[in-house]
Design a protein around this motif. Structure first.
Motif, PDB file in Angstrom:
ATOM      1  N   HIS A  37       0.822  -1.213   0.000  1.00  0.00           N
ATOM      2  CA  HIS A  37       0.000   0.000   0.000  1.00  0.00           C
ATOM      3  C   HIS A  37       0.858   1.265   0.000  1.00  0.00           C
ATOM      4  O   HIS A  37       0.460   2.294  -0.560  1.00  0.00           O
ATOM      5  CB  HIS A  37      -0.971  -0.015   1.197  1.00  0.00           C
ATOM      6  CG  HIS A  37      -0.305   0.062   2.534  1.00  0.00           C
ATOM      7  ND1 HIS A  37       0.353  -1.002   3.100  1.00  0.00           N
ATOM      8  CD2 HIS A  37      -0.215   1.085   3.418  1.00  0.00           C
ATOM      9  CE1 HIS A  37       0.816  -0.646   4.278  1.00  0.00           C
ATOM     10  NE2 HIS A  37       0.490   0.616   4.500  1.00  0.00           N
ATOM     11  N   THR A  40       2.056   1.716  -3.675  1.00  0.00           N
ATOM     12  CA  THR A  40       0.953   2.215  -4.498  1.00  0.00           C
ATOM     13  C   THR A  40       0.695   3.696  -4.236  1.00  0.00           C
ATOM     14  O   THR A  40       0.437   4.473  -5.157  1.00  0.00           O
ATOM     15  CB  THR A  40      -0.322   1.409  -4.214  1.00  0.00           C
ATOM     16  OG1 THR A  40      -0.046   0.022  -4.390  1.00  0.00           O
ATOM     17  CG2 THR A  40      -1.434   1.822  -5.144  1.00  0.00           C
ATOM     18  N   TYR A  41       0.758   4.096  -2.971  1.00  0.00           N
ATOM     19  CA  TYR A  41       0.535   5.509  -2.630  1.00  0.00           C
ATOM     20  C   TYR A  41       1.595   6.383  -3.295  1.00  0.00           C
ATOM     21  O   TYR A  41       1.282   7.441  -3.876  1.00  0.00           O
ATOM     22  CB  TYR A  41       0.578   5.683  -1.113  1.00  0.00           C
ATOM     23  CG  TYR A  41       0.292   7.092  -0.652  1.00  0.00           C
ATOM     24  CD1 TYR A  41      -1.001   7.480  -0.304  1.00  0.00           C
ATOM     25  CD2 TYR A  41       1.297   8.052  -0.588  1.00  0.00           C
ATOM     26  CE1 TYR A  41      -1.271   8.777   0.099  1.00  0.00           C
ATOM     27  CE2 TYR A  41       1.042   9.348  -0.187  1.00  0.00           C
ATOM     28  CZ  TYR A  41      -0.250   9.709   0.160  1.00  0.00           C
ATOM     29  OH  TYR A  41      -0.513  10.999   0.559  1.00  0.00           O
ATOM     30  N   GLU A  42       2.856   5.967  -3.253  1.00  0.00           N
ATOM     31  CA  GLU A  42       3.936   6.763  -3.833  1.00  0.00           C
ATOM     32  C   GLU A  42       3.814   6.835  -5.351  1.00  0.00           C
ATOM     33  O   GLU A  42       4.132   7.863  -5.957  1.00  0.00           O
ATOM     34  CB  GLU A  42       5.277   6.163  -3.427  1.00  0.00           C
ATOM     35  CG  GLU A  42       5.577   6.311  -1.933  1.00  0.00           C
ATOM     36  CD  GLU A  42       6.854   5.605  -1.540  1.00  0.00           C
ATOM     37  OE1 GLU A  42       7.405   4.859  -2.388  1.00  0.00           O
ATOM     38  OE2 GLU A  42       7.318   5.791  -0.395  1.00  0.00           O
ATOM     39  N   HIS A  44       1.006   6.786  -7.149  1.00  0.00           N
ATOM     40  CA  HIS A  44      -0.154   7.550  -7.605  1.00  0.00           C
ATOM     41  C   HIS A  44      -0.270   8.934  -6.956  1.00  0.00           C
ATOM     42  O   HIS A  44      -0.861   9.844  -7.548  1.00  0.00           O
ATOM     43  CB  HIS A  44      -1.441   6.768  -7.326  1.00  0.00           C
ATOM     44  CG  HIS A  44      -1.591   5.532  -8.151  1.00  0.00           C
ATOM     45  ND1 HIS A  44      -0.960   4.339  -7.832  1.00  0.00           N
ATOM     46  CD2 HIS A  44      -2.309   5.281  -9.301  1.00  0.00           C
ATOM     47  CE1 HIS A  44      -1.263   3.425  -8.719  1.00  0.00           C
ATOM     48  NE2 HIS A  44      -2.085   3.958  -9.627  1.00  0.00           N
ATOM     49  N   LYS A  45       0.280   9.115  -5.741  1.00  0.00           N
ATOM     50  CA  LYS A  45       0.107  10.389  -5.045  1.00  0.00           C
ATOM     51  C   LYS A  45       1.419  11.074  -4.678  1.00  0.00           C
ATOM     52  O   LYS A  45       1.400  12.170  -4.124  1.00  0.00           O
ATOM     53  CB  LYS A  45      -0.714  10.172  -3.770  1.00  0.00           C
ATOM     54  CG  LYS A  45      -2.150   9.714  -4.035  1.00  0.00           C
ATOM     55  CD  LYS A  45      -2.963   9.671  -2.740  1.00  0.00           C
ATOM     56  CE  LYS A  45      -4.416   9.302  -3.011  1.00  0.00           C
ATOM     57  NZ  LYS A  45      -5.238   9.304  -1.764  1.00  0.00           N
ATOM     58  N   CYS A  64      -4.819  -1.948  -1.811  1.00  0.00           N
ATOM     59  CA  CYS A  64      -3.791  -1.019  -2.288  1.00  0.00           C
ATOM     60  C   CYS A  64      -4.383  -0.008  -3.273  1.00  0.00           C
ATOM     61  O   CYS A  64      -3.670   0.535  -4.127  1.00  0.00           O
ATOM     62  CB  CYS A  64      -2.621  -1.787  -2.913  1.00  0.00           C
ATOM     63  SG  CYS A  64      -3.092  -2.907  -4.255  1.00  0.00           S
ATOM     64  N   ASN A  65      -5.695   0.225  -3.192  1.00  0.00           N
ATOM     65  CA  ASN A  65      -6.356   1.238  -4.012  1.00  0.00           C
ATOM     66  C   ASN A  65      -5.941   2.613  -3.510  1.00  0.00           C
ATOM     67  O   ASN A  65      -6.196   2.959  -2.356  1.00  0.00           O
ATOM     68  CB  ASN A  65      -7.868   1.063  -3.921  1.00  0.00           C
ATOM     69  CG  ASN A  65      -8.610   1.996  -4.855  1.00  0.00           C
ATOM     70  OD1 ASN A  65      -8.062   2.975  -5.374  1.00  0.00           O
ATOM     71  ND2 ASN A  65      -9.890   1.711  -5.075  1.00  0.00           N
ATOM     72  N   PRO A  66      -5.291   3.432  -4.341  1.00  0.00           N
ATOM     73  CA  PRO A  66      -4.824   4.750  -3.861  1.00  0.00           C
ATOM     74  C   PRO A  66      -5.954   5.647  -3.381  1.00  0.00           C
ATOM     75  O   PRO A  66      -5.728   6.545  -2.560  1.00  0.00           O
ATOM     76  CB  PRO A  66      -4.106   5.332  -5.081  1.00  0.00           C
ATOM     77  CG  PRO A  66      -4.634   4.569  -6.247  1.00  0.00           C
ATOM     78  CD  PRO A  66      -4.948   3.204  -5.752  1.00  0.00           C
ATOM     79  N   ASP A  67      -7.176   5.435  -3.875  1.00  0.00           N
ATOM     80  CA  ASP A  67      -8.305   6.241  -3.404  1.00  0.00           C
ATOM     81  C   ASP A  67      -8.715   5.862  -1.979  1.00  0.00           C
ATOM     82  O   ASP A  67      -9.451   6.616  -1.327  1.00  0.00           O
ATOM     83  CB  ASP A  67      -9.506   6.069  -4.338  1.00  0.00           C
ATOM     84  CG  ASP A  67      -9.229   6.627  -5.730  1.00  0.00           C
ATOM     85  OD1 ASP A  67      -8.372   7.535  -5.831  1.00  0.00           O
ATOM     86  OD2 ASP A  67      -9.849   6.149  -6.699  1.00  0.00           O
ATOM     87  N   LEU A  69      -6.421   5.251   0.336  1.00  0.00           N
ATOM     88  CA  LEU A  69      -5.251   5.499   1.173  1.00  0.00           C
ATOM     89  C   LEU A  69      -5.119   6.990   1.478  1.00  0.00           C
ATOM     90  O   LEU A  69      -5.403   7.842   0.644  1.00  0.00           O
ATOM     91  CB  LEU A  69      -3.978   5.002   0.479  1.00  0.00           C
ATOM     92  CG  LEU A  69      -3.974   3.523   0.053  1.00  0.00           C
ATOM     93  CD1 LEU A  69      -2.697   3.201  -0.710  1.00  0.00           C
ATOM     94  CD2 LEU A  69      -4.109   2.615   1.276  1.00  0.00           C
TER      95      LEU A  69
END
Length: 248
Positions: A37, A40-42, A44-45, A64-67, A69
């Motif tokens: 997770h 994935t955050y890094e 996408h965000k 691990c959906n960036p939305d 997190l």
């Protein structure tokens, strides 16, 4: 990421690869192991701000959906969790579910952690009772003081020898007298060592006014005290004259 499966009902991107012991997904990045997770955050965000943790808004650790997190502080991440302490913070009820974490029953540590005073007292009482029973079983304890019939010195807790304190406790009068006697002896020895000790009343040959303690001049009180008859007559004469003046 071929090890991800989308949950149509929740929208979570559920990781189907290796999991850590705490339930979070893991993947290998070169020679290091990272949490899925966070990667994935890094992607996408952007980079995770220093001092922040990535929280799952969906409360699903393998997601691990960036939305789903969000980067938050460790305290906020803990507060959103489902640990007993986090539940207590949100519900104002202790972990046992029996006490309210409000008012006099709430204790807050300097770190901000809250504790239930009632639960702490119950735990302390239980531990104290277990230790007491263990000491009795091993022969190291005589049991509760309230259950004893004699003091540690062997004097009975009964009759004139029993003293009840203001707090309801019991004490032995014989032991109290012995302790007072030892205290007087110790003080007298200290005064003698310093040269400030006075002669005992029983060892004096004269009263404080210089009259000798002869057989004719000595009066013994029923409790054993010794008095000078000359001084006693002088005190009685003064009292008589004072009363006579008042009447006239």
């Amino acid at each position: 990421m071929d090890k991800v499966r989308v949950n149509a009902q929740t929208g979570c991107w559920e990781w189907r690869g290796r999991l850590a012991t705490n339930g979070y997904g893991q993947l290998s990045a070169g020679r290091t192991t990272r949490q899925v997770h966070r990667v994935t955050y890094e992607e996408h965000k952007g980079a995770i701000p220093e001092g922040l943790a990535v929280d799952h808004l969906c409360r699903n650790r393998i997601c691990c959906n960036p939305d789903h997190l969000e980067a938050v502080t460790n305290r906020e991440n803990w507060r959103r969790g489902m640990s007993p302490s986090a539940i207590a913070v949100k519900t104002d009820v202790c972990s046992s579910g029996n006490h309210s974490l409000r008012g006099d029953n709430l204790y807050v540590y300097p770190s901000g952690v809250r504790r239930c005073k009632a639960c702490q007292k119950e735990a302390s009482d239980k531990l104290r009772e277990e230790k007491r029973l263990a000491r009795i079983a091993s022969g190291e304890s005589r049991g509760r003081q309230a259950d004893r019939t004699h003091c540690p010195a062997g004097h009975p807790y009964s009759g004139d020898n029993l003293h009840i304190t203001k707090t309801g406790g019991r004490s032995c009068r014989a032991c109290q007298r012995e302790a007072a006697r030892r205290h007087r002896e110790r003080k007298r020895a200290e005064l003698e060592a310093s040269g400030k000790a006075r002669v005992r009343a029983s060892d004096r040959t004269e009263c404080v006014h210089g009259h000798p303690y002869t057989e004719e001049n000595t009066y013994f009180h029923p409790d054993g005290r010794r008095f000078c008859r000359t001084c006693t007559r002088a005190v009685n004469r003064k009292s008589y004259e004072r009363i006579k003046r008042r009447k006239t």
